[in-house]
Design an enzyme around this catalytic site. Structure first.
Site, mmCIF file in Angstrom:
data_model
loop_
_atom_site.group_PDB
_atom_site.id
_atom_site.type_symbol
_atom_site.label_atom_id
_atom_site.label_comp_id
_atom_site.label_asym_id
_atom_site.label_seq_id
_atom_site.Cartn_x
_atom_site.Cartn_y
_atom_site.Cartn_z
ATOM 1 N N SER A 23 0.971 -1.035 -0.133
ATOM 2 C CA SER A 23 0.168 0.003 -0.079
ATOM 3 C C SER A 23 0.810 1.650 -0.466
ATOM 4 C CB SER A 23 -0.809 -0.047 1.227
ATOM 5 O OG SER A 23 -1.788 0.695 0.860
ATOM 6 N N ASP B 172 -8.661 -6.881 -5.103
ATOM 7 C CA ASP B 172 -7.912 -5.474 -3.825
ATOM 8 C C ASP B 172 -9.169 -4.649 -4.983
ATOM 9 O OD1 ASP B 172 -7.311 -2.944 -3.271
ATOM 10 O OD2 ASP B 172 -4.814 -4.095 -3.730
ATOM 11 N N HIS C 16 -7.661 -5.341 -0.297
ATOM 12 C CA HIS C 16 -6.776 -4.538 0.103
ATOM 13 C C HIS C 16 -6.674 -5.668 1.062
ATOM 14 C CE1 HIS C 16 -3.695 -1.460 -1.035
ATOM 15 N NE2 HIS C 16 -3.694 -1.477 0.192
#
Length: 366
Positions: A153, A311, A344
């Site tokens: 991320s 995601d 995610h």
């Protein structure tokens, strides 16, 4: 505390530097960086790996701070003896980003001129600045070249930035569930979160006291948390089930869950830091297409890019765009799209396939 496979008790350390010149020309002085290390640095100092955390993460990536801790660090499944980031082989470093609120310089830090917290007077911090601070830390540990920089991320953005800002300072780069720049939708979700904080009566232009904008921050976390899950996972976990307990607060179990996530988040995070870090995410951009290829052209390291099928915050297409540009720039890159229903947050969760992929990439440099 469950010590099975864990590296045990870990102490957070703090490094202080005289100053850091930020990308916008501001000078941050002094600069404090909170960090943890796991494993032993080799005599040749060639086995160091830097782990970069995501938005709400911190330096505590593995192990426990005390015997009474119920949970280990946020990536304990991947850092430790015999794990993907094997502490029997590597010296692992993880630091809290500047602008954050877990020990490194940020809005909660004391302003040297006022002897009160910076609050919204803290200078704007970019992803580039976060990486500059990490470079100061790495150099202070006597490390000239990292074996690897890895992150998911926002941590993946930092890893990408390392590869182009300091191309001769790392041999390998792992980018997971990330992107080279935010789309309009990704910026929109962050903006809703920021506006929730700004609309809280306790915001006080970011110069709040102990009566912080908790309601606004909780709402921001609720919005953000939706994007971390997948539709399938939410359907499986909650469906259309009613909540347990007080039905006046929310009509569905998923609402009760999000309220809990928001309320628990405000006890461990700062509203100003949320604004600063999400703005750093939104402003980071390596471009698209030829622009992205050009930005990555001076990288010299080997890359592993990992995306996740469910995601929808940073969808696989954004990872493939990074891979395409790396290939166009004639870089060594390996790409894996893992099938996962966790959304995610997949990169944070224990996954035997992911463990195997990370370990294989690190152990087979050719």
């Amino acid at each position: 505390m469950n010590e099975t496979g864990s590296i045990g008790i870990i102490e957070t350390k703090y490094a202080e530097f005289k100053e850091l010149i930020l990308n916008n020309g501001s000078v941050l002085s002094p600069v404090v960086i909170a960090y943890e290390t796991y494993g032993t640095l080799s005599s040749s100092k060639n086995n160091a790996i830097l782990i970069c955390h995501a938005l709400s993460g911190d330096a505590h990536a593995a192990g426990y701070h005390s015997g009474s801790d119920k949970k280990p660090g946020w990536w304990d499944d991947y850092i430790g003896p015999g794990k993907s980031f094997d502490t029997n082989q590597y010296f692992i470093i993880c630091s809290n980003v500047i602008g954050g609120c877990k020990g490194s310089s940020g809005p909660l830090s004391i302003h040297p001129e006022t002897s009160t917290p910076y609050g919204s007077r803290f200078p704007f911090v970019s992803i580039q600045d976060m990486v500059k601070a990490q470079k100061l830390l790495v150099e202070s540990l006597g490390i000239e070249k990292l074996f690897c920089v890895a992150g998911g991320s926002m941590g993946g953005m930092q890893a990408l930035e390392w590869s182009i800002a300091y191309p001769n300072s790392l041999s390998n780069c792992i980018v997971m569930a990330s992107t080279a720049e935010h789309s309009a939708m990704q910026i929109a979700f962050n903006e809703v979160g920021r506006q929730a904080i700004l609309s809280d009566p306790n915001w006080k232009n970011g110069l709040y006291d102990e009566n912080s904008p908790r309601k606004g921050l909780a709402l921001a976390r609720m919005v953000g948390h939706i994007t971390y899950l997948s539709d399938d996972k939410m359907r499986e976990k909650f469906g259309r089930n009613p909540p347990r307990g007080n039905i006046l607060s929310t009509d569905f179990a998923v609402g009760s869950y999000l309220i809990y996530q928001g309320e628990s988040f405000v006890d461990r995070f700062d509203a100003n830091s949320y604004i600063y870090v999400t703005k750093a995410l939104d402003h980071y951009s390596l471009g698209k297409g030829k622009e992205l290829t050009a930005a990555l052209s001076n990288a010299t390291c080997r890359f592993l890019v990992v995306s996740y099928s469910s995601d929808w915050l940073y969808p696989p297409a954004q990872s493939r765009e990074i891979v395409k540009s790396l290939e166009a720039a004639d870089k060594r890159v390996f790409y894996v799209e893992l099938q996962s229903g966790e959304g995610h947050d997949s990169f944070l969760l224990k996954n035997p396939k992911q463990i195997e992929i990370l370990k294989g990439f690190l152990e087979n440099p050719n």
